[in-house]
Design an enzyme around this catalytic site. Structure first.
Site, PDB file in Angstrom:
ATOM      1  N   LEU A   3      68.109  42.407  63.465  1.00 21.85           N
ATOM      2  CA  LEU A   3      68.150  41.867  64.660  1.00 21.85           C
ATOM      3  C   LEU A   3      67.267  42.039  65.360  1.00 21.85           C
ATOM      4  CD1 LEU A   3      72.038  43.752  64.808  1.00 21.85           C
ATOM      5  CD2 LEU A   3      71.087  41.944  63.901  1.00 21.85           C
ATOM      6  N   ARG A  48      61.479  45.374  79.042  1.00 17.46           N
ATOM      7  CA  ARG A  48      60.907  46.625  79.639  1.00 17.46           C
ATOM      8  C   ARG A  48      59.545  46.361  78.990  1.00 17.46           C
ATOM      9  NH1 ARG A  48      64.808  50.976  78.595  1.00 17.46           N
ATOM     10  NH2 ARG A  48      65.774  49.240  77.381  1.00 17.46           N
TER      11      ARG A  48
END
Length: 449
Positions: free
Chosen positions: A7, A14
């Site tokens: 994935l 962030r």
């Protein structure tokens, strides 16, 4: 049969970076490269990267890896939605699916091998990797019985206060029976706090569901920001240095030094504080590196000493001494026994056995024979403003202090260049070359008024 899906679609907000999160570097490789490397020994039949944010950049960075498939997740609506994108590419596939996260780079290959082995031996529909954390905040909680059978996984934000007391956490690493997973993927819902499709929800729909607890919780550290990236770097660096110390390398101050995974170090190597080795650097037996040295894709023979110096893409033979404050640039090759001293720069040059360049010199685009002695302040003037030219110095020759050799130029063997000379023409073997103006002395010179 085994398929691996990584994935890698997230943006990584962030990180505050122009790079996708999975392309952030860790010990000389990107996060996603480290994840792919961790499962390489399993020899999967299919390797699929699920991409989304800056997909083209991610694909381009991995173009060198043969047999890697890319599947686009657009938009990104959770981990369950990501794996749903595999329904067409894996249609008819009859094996197991190992799901990894592109931002979890510290998994050991043996851990994944154990996970796959346990999954297959148990006959489970899904086996997930878990870890017990002292502070499980942010991690999904795994609820299982003493036999390892999992009843459910609840994301941290969806847990009640009582459920958050459970410190058995989901690492986000799964082994699925693909055919069984493919049956339940269409039934995932967004009934949760984030309104996303969670892959974790598939566990409750698959039976039997089992978990394997990892022995070292550091392996499942995920990276969401720069702090976590630095923490993973520290873990990875400690692993590397522990490995090399077990192989006979001494680190005087391990915490102040960093390595890349592809570095290779010989026995009885001593690495002083504040040294950094990058790329595919090779250091031979008995070398002493540092303090304060940077090596990148360098190759050092045996018993080389390097002090406060930088060596990039250069080859150094046995028994050479480099530094302090020397720089060997790409294309440099030193034969056995060379001495390169303080504030010397060498670029794209071949130095024969026993050459000495001890002080304040620049040697660029040059070929030096054996036992050449380069005097302090010698410069090979290799650039005419348009092109680079080579300087050739024969064996046994020596240059005086503050000599300038204007390339293209060839000095024969056993040539002596007088101090302060600028040499623009070839010099035959055995000759003395002088190229400086006559000294003038005027006596009784008056003091300035």
């Amino acid at each position: 049969m085994l398929a691996v899906a990584v994935l890698a679609a997230g943006k990584g907000t962030r990180m505050k970076s122009d790079l996708p999160k999975v392309l952030q570097p860790l010990a000389g490789a990107t996060l996603v490269e480290r994840v792919l490397s961790s499962c390489q020994h399993l020899a999967p039949e299919r390797r699929i990267l699920i991409v989304g944010h800056q997909a083209a950049k991610v694909e381009q960075s991995l173009a060198k890896l043969a047999g890697l498939e890319f599947v686009l997740q657009q938009p990104q609506n959770g981990t369950g939605h990501a794996v749903q994108q595999l329904l067409n590419p894996l249609q008819g596939f009859g094996g197991d699916l190992l799901v990894l996260n592109g931002d979890v780079p510290l998994l050991r290959p043996e851990t994944l091998e154990q996970l796959l082995g346990q999954h297959r031996s148990s006959g489970a529909a899904v086996t997930l990797l878990t870890a017990r954390l002292e502070d499980p905040s942010g991690y999904g909680r795994v609820f299982a019985n003493q036999n390892g059978a999992v009843s459910q996984i609840i994301e941290h934000r969806d847990c009640s206060d009582e459920q958050r007391l459970n410190n058995l956490t989901n690492a986000g690493i799964y082994c699925f029976n693909w055919q069984k997973l493919a049956e339940v993927l269409p039934h995932l819902t967004t009934d949760n706090d984030q309104g996303e499709l969670y892959l974790t929800d598939s566990v409750a729909l698959l039976q039997p569901a089992m978990h394997m607890e990892v022995a070292d919780p550091d392996e499942i550290n995920g990276i969401n920001d720069r702090l976590q990236l630095s923490q993973c770097e520290a873990v990875f660096q400690e692993r590397l240095k522990r490995h090399w110390m077990a192989e006979g390398v001494s680190f005087v101050d391990p915490a102040s030094c960093t390595l890349s995974e592809n570095c290779r170090l010989g026995r009885d190597v001593v690495i002083e504080p504040q040294c950094h080795l990058r790329g595919s650097t090779v250091v031979g037996d008995g070398c002493r590196i540092g303090p304060g040295t940077f090596l990148e894709n360098a190759s050092l023979g045996a018993n080389v000493s390097v002090l406060y110096s930088v060596i990039r893409e250069a080859v150094v033979g046995d028994n050479c001494a480099i530094g302090p404050y020397a720089q060997l640039r790409p294309g440099t090759k030193l034969e056995t026994g060379c001495h390169i001293g303080n504030f010397v720069e060498i670029k794209n040059s071949q130095l024969g056995e026993g050459v000495k360049v001890n002080h304040l010199s620049y040697i660029g685009d040059a070929d030096l024979g054996e036992r050449v002695n380069v005097g302090a302040g010698t410069i090979t003037a290799n650039y005419d403003g348009v092109q680079k030219h080579r300087t050739v110095i024969g064996s046994g020759s020596k240059t005086g202090a503050n000599s300038v050799l204007v390339a293209p130029i060839t000095l024969g063997s056993n040539v002596t260049v007088g101090a302060g000379s600028t040499i623009t023409k070839d010099v035959p073997s055995g000759a003395l070359a002088l190229g400086r103006s006559k000294q003038v002395i005027k006596t009784d010179w008056p003091e300035p008024s």
